[in-house]
Design a protein around this motif. Structure first.
Motif, PDB file in Angstrom:
ATOM      1  N   GLY A 179      33.515  29.194  55.991  1.00  0.00           N
ATOM      2  CA  GLY A 179      32.314  29.031  56.790  1.00  0.00           C
ATOM      3  C   GLY A 179      32.604  29.040  58.274  1.00  0.00           C
ATOM      4  O   GLY A 179      31.799  29.534  59.078  1.00  0.00           O
ATOM      5  N   THR A 180      33.770  28.511  58.642  1.00  0.00           N
ATOM      6  CA  THR A 180      34.170  28.514  60.054  1.00  0.00           C
ATOM      7  C   THR A 180      34.404  29.942  60.537  1.00  0.00           C
ATOM      8  O   THR A 180      33.966  30.324  61.631  1.00  0.00           O
ATOM      9  CB  THR A 180      35.446  27.678  60.243  1.00  0.00           C
ATOM     10  OG1 THR A 180      35.177  26.323  59.859  1.00  0.00           O
ATOM     11  CG2 THR A 180      35.912  27.711  61.696  1.00  0.00           C
ATOM     12  N   GLY A 181      35.098  30.748  59.725  1.00  0.00           N
ATOM     13  CA  GLY A 181      35.351  32.135  60.117  1.00  0.00           C
ATOM     14  C   GLY A 181      34.080  32.954  60.198  1.00  0.00           C
ATOM     15  O   GLY A 181      33.852  33.695  61.169  1.00  0.00           O
ATOM     16  N   ILE A 182      33.232  32.816  59.178  1.00  0.00           N
ATOM     17  CA  ILE A 182      31.965  33.544  59.161  1.00  0.00           C
ATOM     18  C   ILE A 182      31.077  33.076  60.314  1.00  0.00           C
ATOM     19  O   ILE A 182      30.445  33.884  61.014  1.00  0.00           O
ATOM     20  CB  ILE A 182      31.244  33.344  57.820  1.00  0.00           C
ATOM     21  CG1 ILE A 182      32.012  34.032  56.688  1.00  0.00           C
ATOM     22  CG2 ILE A 182      29.808  33.843  57.885  1.00  0.00           C
ATOM     23  CD1 ILE A 182      32.041  35.541  56.788  1.00  0.00           C
ATOM     24  N   GLY A 183      31.030  31.773  60.531  1.00  0.00           N
ATOM     25  CA  GLY A 183      30.208  31.227  61.612  1.00  0.00           C
ATOM     26  C   GLY A 183      30.667  31.697  62.976  1.00  0.00           C
ATOM     27  O   GLY A 183      29.848  31.971  63.866  1.00  0.00           O
ATOM     28  N   ALA A 184      31.985  31.803  63.169  1.00  0.00           N
ATOM     29  CA  ALA A 184      32.513  32.262  64.461  1.00  0.00           C
ATOM     30  C   ALA A 184      32.063  33.687  64.760  1.00  0.00           C
ATOM     31  O   ALA A 184      31.656  34.005  65.885  1.00  0.00           O
ATOM     32  CB  ALA A 184      34.036  32.164  64.463  1.00  0.00           C
ATOM     33  N   LEU A 185      32.107  34.546  63.751  1.00  0.00           N
ATOM     34  CA  LEU A 185      31.704  35.935  63.979  1.00  0.00           C
ATOM     35  C   LEU A 185      30.183  36.066  64.101  1.00  0.00           C
ATOM     36  O   LEU A 185      29.690  36.920  64.863  1.00  0.00           O
ATOM     37  CB  LEU A 185      32.231  36.824  62.854  1.00  0.00           C
ATOM     38  CG  LEU A 185      33.752  37.009  62.865  1.00  0.00           C
ATOM     39  CD1 LEU A 185      34.216  37.772  61.633  1.00  0.00           C
ATOM     40  CD2 LEU A 185      34.204  37.726  64.137  1.00  0.00           C
TER      41      LEU A 185
END
Length: 296
Positions: A179-185
């Protein structure tokens, strides 16, 4: 009359990868932690989660079109056509389209809640409220520089962790990392959009995070978010399988728009950056989820 092509453009289909990516990533994590063969996954729940995500994305796009249009923020716009701002559709019709999309999300969400946990209804309600008040209401948080925070939370953490939860009914650390990776993008998409709109948003009094940070620091923020997404791939791999490092392949798609942003691209030159960043987010989810699905 508003044509179907106008309504499609108003839905902003280039933003839809940001709705598909978290569901795919969450499904991959669910398959891995449950060690469930692909045929044993509750795919109907994953599909309903995808309906929720897509409907919310379309709803927020129409809601932003309506709210920015009636405020006059879109009167002089560089990016894609807006229905209200261009006069292609009435504010009332666009507002109705937004709430119709939210209604679709609500129906799909209620089915998921009924078959998983009823407290998910509260989560869904908060998501719809957040989608509307991004640019709607008397004090929209998107005008206060908080848009990126909410995108990270709802289109990153909530979407990925929520998808994993409805499939496993457990809380999983890999879902948080994904979720952190997806949220960052997802944030990077908004940052690029708001970087492009700094001149017009400043005139309109829309104090986005980009307006507050200024041009140079906004460009640095975009690059930082791409780095966060790369770090999140490593975190998912540590928590699951090293095969998840395949996700770093998203950088092949993310580096060209990053170079464009850091190289000073402005105005219309930033429009391809939005599409490329959305594609990068989708590629991140595909490359991370694929080995998790196969090894689940």
């Amino acid at each position: 009359m508003t044509s179907s092509a106008d309504w499609l453009a108003g839905a902003r289909p280039r933003t839809l990868p940001a709705a598909v990516a978290p569901v795919l990533a969450g499904t991959g994590v669910a398959a891995y932690v449950d060690q469930a063969p692909l045929g044993d996954l509750q795919w109907w729940k994953a599909l309903l989660a995808l309906v929720v995500s897509l409907a919310l994305q379309v709803g927020v796009n129409y809601a932003n079109d309506y709210s920015d249009g009636v405020r006059g923020t879109d009167a002089d716009r560089v990016g894609p056509m807006r229905l209200v701002g261009s006069g292609a559709a009435s504010p009332r019709a666009v507002k109705a389209a937004a709430f119709a999309a939210f209604g679709v999300a609500a129906v799909a969400g209620l089915v998921l809640a009924a078959t998983t946990a009823w407290w998910l209804v509260a989560v869904g309600l908060v998501c719809v409220v957040a989608a509307w008040f991004y640019t709607g209401g008397g004090k929209p948080y998107g005008y206060l520089g908080l848009g990126e925070v909410m995108v990270f939370v709802f289109f990153g953490l909530v979407a990925v962790v929520g998808t994993t939860y409805v499939l496993t009914e457990t809380w999983e650390w890999p879902a948080l990392y994904a979720g952190t990776g997806i949220g960052a993008l997802a944030c990077a998409i908004l940052v690029a959009n708001n970087l492009r709109d700094i001149p017009t948003d400043t005139v309109a009094g829309k104090r986005t995070l980009a307006v507050r940070l200024g041009d140079e620091r906004t460009r640095s923020l975009y690059a930082f978010l791409v780095l966060v997404a790369a770090a999140a791939v490593v975190a998912v791999a540590v928590a699951t399988t090293w095969w998840a490092l395949l996700g770093l392949g998203f950088l092949a798609r993310a580096l060209p728009p990053t170079r464009a942003v850091l190289g000073g691209a402005n105005g219309p030159a930033l429009i391809p950056v939005l599409a490329a960043t959305g594609a990068s987010e989708l590629l991140w989810s595909v490359l991370v989820a694929a080995p998790l699905l196969v090894l689940g």
